[in-house]
Scaffold this motif. Sequence first.
Motif, PDB file in Angstrom:
ATOM      1  N   THR A   1       0.825  -1.191   0.000  1.00 41.18           N
ATOM      2  CA  THR A   1       0.000   0.000   0.000  1.00 41.18           C
ATOM      3  C   THR A   1       0.866   1.251   0.000  1.00 41.18           C
TER       4      THR A   1
ATOM      5  N   SER B   1      -8.321  13.432  -2.593  1.00 38.28           N
ATOM      6  CA  SER B   1      -9.316  12.570  -3.229  1.00 38.28           C
ATOM      7  C   SER B   1      -9.785  11.474  -2.272  1.00 38.28           C
ATOM      8  N   PHE B   2     -10.893  10.859  -2.656  1.00 37.79           N
ATOM      9  CA  PHE B   2     -11.391   9.718  -1.890  1.00 37.79           C
ATOM     10  C   PHE B   2     -10.364   8.596  -1.885  1.00 37.79           C
ATOM     11  N   TRP B   3      -9.703   8.377  -3.038  1.00 34.32           N
ATOM     12  CA  TRP B   3      -8.680   7.333  -3.115  1.00 34.32           C
ATOM     13  C   TRP B   3      -7.539   7.604  -2.145  1.00 34.32           C
ATOM     14  N   GLN B   4      -7.075   8.861  -2.070  1.00 29.52           N
ATOM     15  CA  GLN B   4      -5.996   9.186  -1.145  1.00 29.52           C
ATOM     16  C   GLN B   4      -6.422   8.949   0.300  1.00 29.52           C
ATOM     17  N   ARG B   5      -7.631   9.353   0.649  1.00 35.26           N
ATOM     18  CA  ARG B   5      -8.132   9.100   2.006  1.00 35.26           C
ATOM     19  C   ARG B   5      -8.210   7.594   2.280  1.00 35.26           C
ATOM     20  N   SER B   6      -8.601   6.822   1.268  1.00 33.05           N
ATOM     21  CA  SER B   6      -8.699   5.377   1.442  1.00 33.05           C
ATOM     22  C   SER B   6      -7.322   4.756   1.670  1.00 33.05           C
ATOM     23  N   GLN B   7      -6.317   5.205   0.885  1.00 34.36           N
ATOM     24  CA  GLN B   7      -4.960   4.700   1.078  1.00 34.36           C
ATOM     25  C   GLN B   7      -4.429   5.056   2.460  1.00 34.36           C
ATOM     26  N   HIS B   8      -4.746   6.271   2.899  1.00 34.20           N
ATOM     27  CA  HIS B   8      -4.324   6.687   4.237  1.00 34.20           C
ATOM     28  C   HIS B   8      -4.988   5.814   5.294  1.00 34.20           C
ATOM     29  N   ALA B   9      -6.265   5.498   5.117  1.00 38.01           N
ATOM     30  CA  ALA B   9      -6.984   4.672   6.088  1.00 38.01           C
ATOM     31  C   ALA B   9      -6.374   3.274   6.188  1.00 38.01           C
ATOM     32  N   ILE B  10      -5.974   2.714   5.038  1.00 40.91           N
ATOM     33  CA  ILE B  10      -5.337   1.396   5.046  1.00 40.91           C
ATOM     34  C   ILE B  10      -4.006   1.458   5.787  1.00 40.91           C
TER      35      ILE B  10
ATOM     36  N   ARG C   1      -1.262  13.381   7.776  1.00 37.80           N
ATOM     37  CA  ARG C   1      -2.096  13.365   6.584  1.00 37.80           C
ATOM     38  C   ARG C   1      -1.417  14.010   5.383  1.00 37.80           C
TER      39      ARG C   1
END
Length: 226
Positions: free
Chosen positions: A6, A113-122, A134
């Motif tokens: 990731t 982006s939503f994708w960046q937030r998702s990668q951060h969450a993982i 962040r």
Amino acid sequence: MRRLATPLTMTLLAGGAGPATPTTPLEAAGWHHAEWHGLTPARFRPLPEGGVAVEGRGEGSFVWRRVQGPAECLRWRWRVEAGPPPTDLTRASGDDRALAIAIGFAGWPARVSFWQRSQHAIAQAAAGSHPLPRSALLYVWGGTGREPPHFQSPHMAGLGMVRVLRPATTAHGRWFEEQVNLAADWRAAFGADPPPLQELVVGTDADDTRSRTEAQVEGFRFGPCR
């Protein structure tokens, strides 16, 4: 550089929280040592004035500490006795460097982006109780010197911006003083005003070139620019 799959878990900003009670000289000095998955860790030791020294051969890891306050200027001095040869730091494979100083921020870039937030969450799930920044700015001793003045880290899903301050060909065995304007660099990288500071990270990476690394960094000072 071999890391987890990731993007954000491939950064200088991953790792678990340090113990509540210091158990090593590094922890007593306020630093926490963390490792990258699949890499043999380098050896860090504390120096006076809040600095660290690192040694290794084909190894990579990092130390981090909490910092607080607004984004102003950061000053430090560093020297490299031995480090990797020039490598292309814009690529995710083979981007070795003697030292990288990373500043983690508590807030997102102006457009995330939503994708960046998702990668951060993982990545956050992998990091456990250690709250990940962040966004981040990275200042590097390494690279070819032909990289763009500012470029996105290939490991951070667009949430980290890199500047090469000293290419790998910089003279060894000499101290160099640095000053960077964190607020100006964050605005240039991400837009809008910068969020508060969260972490200071010192890392090294020489696993691809299997190089010997010996370096020091000390004298970190946050304060008004002058």
